[in-house]
Design a protein around this motif. Structure first.
Motif, mmCIF file in Angstrom:
data_model
loop_
_atom_site.group_PDB
_atom_site.id
_atom_site.type_symbol
_atom_site.label_atom_id
_atom_site.label_comp_id
_atom_site.label_asym_id
_atom_site.label_seq_id
_atom_site.Cartn_x
_atom_site.Cartn_y
_atom_site.Cartn_z
ATOM 1 N N ALA A 46 0.832 -1.207 0.000
ATOM 2 C CA ALA A 46 0.000 0.000 0.000
ATOM 3 C C ALA A 46 0.869 1.261 0.000
ATOM 4 C CB ALA A 46 -0.947 -0.005 1.199
ATOM 5 N N GLN A 47 1.943 1.239 0.784
ATOM 6 C CA GLN A 47 2.853 2.388 0.798
ATOM 7 C C GLN A 47 3.495 2.581 -0.575
ATOM 8 O OE1 GLN A 47 5.582 1.365 3.920
ATOM 9 N NE2 GLN A 47 4.212 2.036 5.553
ATOM 10 N N GLN A 49 2.275 1.602 -3.416
ATOM 11 C CA GLN A 49 1.236 2.059 -4.341
ATOM 12 C C GLN A 49 1.016 3.560 -4.200
ATOM 13 O OE1 GLN A 49 -1.953 -0.618 -3.250
ATOM 14 N NE2 GLN A 49 -1.439 -2.052 -4.895
ATOM 15 N N THR A 50 1.039 4.050 -2.971
ATOM 16 C CA THR A 50 0.872 5.491 -2.731
ATOM 17 C C THR A 50 1.996 6.283 -3.394
ATOM 18 O OG1 THR A 50 -0.245 5.064 -0.644
ATOM 19 C CG2 THR A 50 0.696 7.251 -0.923
ATOM 20 N N ARG A 51 3.183 5.692 -3.411
ATOM 21 C CA ARG A 51 4.324 6.354 -4.061
ATOM 22 C C ARG A 51 4.297 6.175 -5.577
ATOM 23 N NH1 ARG A 51 6.935 3.827 0.378
ATOM 24 N NH2 ARG A 51 7.681 2.172 -1.009
ATOM 25 N N LEU A 61 -5.508 -2.315 -5.306
ATOM 26 C CA LEU A 61 -5.199 -1.265 -4.335
ATOM 27 C C LEU A 61 -5.478 -1.780 -2.932
ATOM 28 C CD1 LEU A 61 -6.568 1.890 -6.183
ATOM 29 C CD2 LEU A 61 -4.200 1.065 -6.021
ATOM 30 N N ALA A 63 -4.847 0.096 0.115
ATOM 31 C CA ALA A 63 -4.908 1.091 1.180
ATOM 32 C C ALA A 63 -6.057 0.820 2.150
ATOM 33 C CB ALA A 63 -5.020 2.498 0.597
#
Length: 121
Positions: A46-47, A49-51, A61, A63
């Protein structure tokens, strides 16, 4: 002063590890170990993917669903084992570090996604 901080930090880390292993329920089941590993894998993914990391974006996804899995699994493990929040968080951090060190998130993610689907989250 700095010379004192490093050995003290190492001592505290060793004491924490000793306290965790001394707590009730430390003998985790295979399912509990898998839930900890998957919680760590979901958090790391998730981290990433956020980046916007391309490799992480190959997965659904995570998150929201990954965080919910993390929370529910942690609560369940605390209930089943008697470990406190700090102990479970420490175990997840250890799993996350192992995943980073071994670069094997891609190896565990297929089974973790199956576990996520089976959880109904």
């Amino acid at each position: 002063m700095t010379r004192l901080i490093v050995p003290t930090a190492a001592l505290l880390a060793a004491m924490t590890a000793t306290n965790i292993s001394a707590q009730p329920g430390q003998q985790l089941t295979l399912e509990q170990k898998a839930a900890l590993r998957c919680s760590a894998a979901f958090a790391l993914t998730a981290q990433a993917q956020t980046r916007g990391e391309r490799q992480a974006l190959r997965y659904p996804l995570l998150a929201e669903r990954g965080r919910e899995f993390f929370v529910r699994s942690s609560a369940r493990i605390m209930d089943e084992t008697g470990l406190d929040r700090l102990a479970v968080a420490t175990l997840i951090q250890q799993k996350a570090q192992e995943l980073r060190d071994d670069s094997n998130i891609d190896e565990v993610m297929p089974s973790c996604l199956i576990m996520l689907e089976a959880s109904g989250i």
